[in-house]
Design an enzyme around this catalytic site. Structure first.
Site, PDB file in Angstrom:
ATOM      1  N   SER A  47     -23.600  84.637  25.879  1.00 29.92           N
ATOM      2  CA  SER A  47     -22.882  83.686  25.018  1.00 29.92           C
ATOM      3  C   SER A  47     -23.697  83.340  23.789  1.00 29.92           C
ATOM      4  O   SER A  47     -23.153  83.242  22.678  1.00 29.92           O
ATOM      5  CB  SER A  47     -22.582  82.401  25.790  1.00 29.92           C
ATOM      6  OG  SER A  47     -21.778  82.683  26.895  1.00 29.92           O
ATOM      7  N   ASP A  64     -27.543  84.133  28.011  1.00 31.00           N
ATOM      8  CA  ASP A  64     -27.969  85.112  26.998  1.00 31.00           C
ATOM      9  C   ASP A  64     -26.783  85.775  26.285  1.00 31.00           C
ATOM     10  O   ASP A  64     -26.793  85.921  25.058  1.00 31.00           O
ATOM     11  CB  ASP A  64     -28.906  86.155  27.601  1.00 31.00           C
ATOM     12  CG  ASP A  64     -28.192  87.075  28.562  1.00 31.00           C
ATOM     13  OD1 ASP A  64     -27.707  86.586  29.597  1.00 31.00           O
ATOM     14  OD2 ASP A  64     -28.095  88.288  28.272  1.00 31.00           O
ATOM     15  N   HIS A 114     -20.573  82.490  44.792  1.00 31.48           N
ATOM     16  CA  HIS A 114     -20.431  81.410  43.809  1.00 31.48           C
ATOM     17  C   HIS A 114     -20.830  80.038  44.341  1.00 31.48           C
ATOM     18  O   HIS A 114     -20.866  79.078  43.574  1.00 31.48           O
ATOM     19  CB  HIS A 114     -19.006  81.413  43.256  1.00 31.48           C
ATOM     20  CG  HIS A 114     -18.737  82.647  42.451  1.00 31.48           C
ATOM     21  ND1 HIS A 114     -18.466  83.857  43.048  1.00 31.48           N
ATOM     22  CD2 HIS A 114     -18.766  82.875  41.118  1.00 31.48           C
ATOM     23  CE1 HIS A 114     -18.314  84.774  42.111  1.00 31.48           C
ATOM     24  NE2 HIS A 114     -18.497  84.212  40.939  1.00 31.48           N
ATOM     25  N   GLY A 139     -27.765  87.651  40.560  1.00 32.30           N
ATOM     26  CA  GLY A 139     -28.816  88.285  39.741  1.00 32.30           C
ATOM     27  C   GLY A 139     -28.484  89.749  39.534  1.00 32.30           C
ATOM     28  O   GLY A 139     -28.854  90.585  40.344  1.00 32.30           O
ATOM     29  N   ASP A 191     -29.304  82.463  36.248  1.00 30.68           N
ATOM     30  CA  ASP A 191     -30.124  83.687  36.281  1.00 30.68           C
ATOM     31  C   ASP A 191     -31.520  83.476  35.702  1.00 30.68           C
ATOM     32  O   ASP A 191     -32.411  84.304  35.911  1.00 30.68           O
ATOM     33  CB  ASP A 191     -29.435  84.806  35.483  1.00 30.68           C
ATOM     34  CG  ASP A 191     -28.097  85.189  36.081  1.00 30.68           C
ATOM     35  OD1 ASP A 191     -27.926  85.024  37.293  1.00 30.68           O
ATOM     36  OD2 ASP A 191     -27.214  85.648  35.324  1.00 30.68           O
TER      37      ASP A 191
HETATM   38  O1  F6P Z   1     -24.574  84.994  34.805  1.00 29.46           O
HETATM   39  C1  F6P Z   1     -24.314  84.078  35.805  1.00 29.46           C
HETATM   40  C2  F6P Z   1     -23.710  84.736  37.009  1.00 29.46           C
HETATM   41  O2  F6P Z   1     -23.508  83.750  37.990  1.00 29.46           O
HETATM   42  C3  F6P Z   1     -24.489  85.914  37.562  1.00 29.46           C
HETATM   43  O3  F6P Z   1     -25.587  85.561  38.357  1.00 29.46           O
HETATM   44  C4  F6P Z   1     -23.402  86.629  38.327  1.00 29.46           C
HETATM   45  O4  F6P Z   1     -23.733  87.979  38.477  1.00 29.46           O
HETATM   46  C5  F6P Z   1     -22.186  86.450  37.461  1.00 29.46           C
HETATM   47  O5  F6P Z   1     -22.435  85.279  36.696  1.00 29.46           O
HETATM   48  C6  F6P Z   1     -20.902  86.283  38.223  1.00 29.46           C
HETATM   49  O6  F6P Z   1     -19.865  86.211  37.309  1.00 29.46           O
HETATM   50  P1  F6P Z   1     -18.354  85.819  37.690  1.00 29.46           P
HETATM   51  O7  F6P Z   1     -18.290  84.330  37.631  1.00 29.46           O
HETATM   52  O8  F6P Z   1     -17.548  86.486  36.654  1.00 29.46           O
HETATM   53  O9  F6P Z   1     -18.087  86.329  39.074  1.00 29.46           O
END
Ligand code: F6P
Length: 362
Positions: free
Chosen positions: A112, A110, A277, A178, A135
């Site tokens: 980007s 959303d 991740h 999330g 998400d």
């Molecule tokens: O928007 C995708 C997402 O994986 C979210 O679920 C999470 O909160 C965020 O990105 C994590 O971001 P980063 O990769 O910057 O840690």
């Protein structure tokens, strides 16, 4: 004189499984059907700003005769999910012209899509967006690239945790991604047999959680339990999200664990797993590959038909083109408190927050 159409493609925002499958579909279809020249733009708008491109051809994607992109996680183009794109709008628009791009496909979530929509409107680009995000919070589409794989990754973790929880009579807290939308926690929680699901959209109480766990133990003779909590689930108005991955070892999962310990006067043995991740990795599921391939092929056809400022979307089993303006206006799409999956979870006796009816069985 330029004879071939020059198509740029970029991946933007947090990566997810299925991005490479989109790139593969775009390159294959645009080459075989339309004979276009495809330029990958590394690191999304950063690459555009720096005027960097990577030529993508069917030959360049081939690895010793094997086509690895269909099942490879991540993105071969690289991505960024933070940046100062909007501060460099004029330079990015100039780069687009300097690179002599005729059209651009942007694969993003959303945030980007919102930025790319502003750029395409200002630059009068021919642009098609493809939704991706673990998400699942992009509006106007029933499917996005990456979500199904993330759900399956969590379900796999829940399958594993269930048996160790049962062996030790423990409450397992599983913190999933999330920040603002709880689709991932809700769907994976239901599919993975969670007893409690906490999401950012629905308030809950520690008393509610604890009495549900007590009921499971005392009435249903279940000595263990699985609690799935989205990283953005709130404590009052406070969200642990900002600190959970970056500076503090304590996120919402740890908070809930401590509260359950206190509430049970340390009678309940609690453990926390933060999946982090891991949820963004892995090889895409068959469904994500299918969605990625369908979206990639359709985006190319839309450009060939002269369409622009649209996002490919899955609706009632068909792929449609939705005006980006509409998508951006209604994203991120959160879980409505009366969402049918919330009702299903409650009907199955899962605690999903405050309105849960406690079984009248005592
Ligand atoms: O928007 C995708 C997402 O994986 C979210 O679920 C999470 O909160 C965020 O990105 C994590 O971001 P980063 O990769 O910057 O840690």
């Amino acid at each position: 004189m330029k004879t071939q159409k020059r198509l740029g493609i970029l991946t933007s925002g947090g990566d997810c499984p299925g991005l490479n499958a989109v790139i593969r579909a775009v390159v294959s279809h645009a080459t075989l059907t339309y004979n276009w020249q495809i330029l990958g733009i590394p690191y999304a708008t950063k690459g555009l700003l720096e005027r960097k491109t990577v030529p993508l051809s069917l030959h360049s994607l081939d690895l010793r005769g094997i086509d690895p992109l269909l099942n490879m996680g991540g993105t071969i183009l690289g991505s960024i999910n933070k940046g100062d794109t909007l501060e460099h709008i004029d330079e990015i628009l100039a780069s687009y012209d300097a690179l002599e791009l005729d059209a651009l496909i942007g694969i993003g979530g959303d945030g980007s899509l919102s930025i790319l929509n502003q750029l395409q409107a200002r630059g009068n680009w021919q642009f098609i967006g493809i939704p991706k995000t673990i998400d699942n919070d992009v509006a106007h589409t029933e499917r996005v690239v990456g979500f199904d794989t993330a759900v399956n990754t969590i379900v796999d973790a829940l399958n594993r945790l269930t048996f160790t929880a049962a062996s030790h009579d423990r409450v397992m807290i599983v913190e999933v991604m999330g920040r603002t939308a709880g689709h991932l926690a809700l769907q994976a929680g239901i599919a993975g047999g969670a007893d409690v699901i906490l999401i950012p959209e629905i308030p809950y109480s520690i008393e509610g959680i604890c009495s549900h766990l007590k009921e499971l133990r005392d009435v249903w003779r279940r000595k263990f339990a699985i609690v799935v909590v989205a990283e953005g689930a709130k404590v009052g108005n406070y969200s642990y999200y900002d600190t959970s991955y970056h500076t503090s070892p304590c996120g919402i999962g740890q908070y809930i664990a401590n509260e359950i310990r206190t509430c049970s006067q340390d009678q309940v043995d609690v453990r926390v797993s933060v999946l982090g991740h891991i949820q963004r990795g892995g090889i895409p599921t068959a469904l994500d590959r299918l969605v990625a391939t369908t979206f990639g092929k359709t985006a190319v056809d839309l450009l060939a038909a002269g369409e622009t400022a649209k996002m490919v979307a899955w609706h009632n089993g068909q792929v449609e083109a939705i005006p980006l303006e509409l998508v951006v206006a209604q994203s991120p799409l959160c879980v409505a408190p009366n969402h049918y999956l919330v009702q299903i979870a409650r009907a199955l006796g899962i605690y999903v927050g405050k309105e849960t009816c406690i079984h009248n069985v005592v």
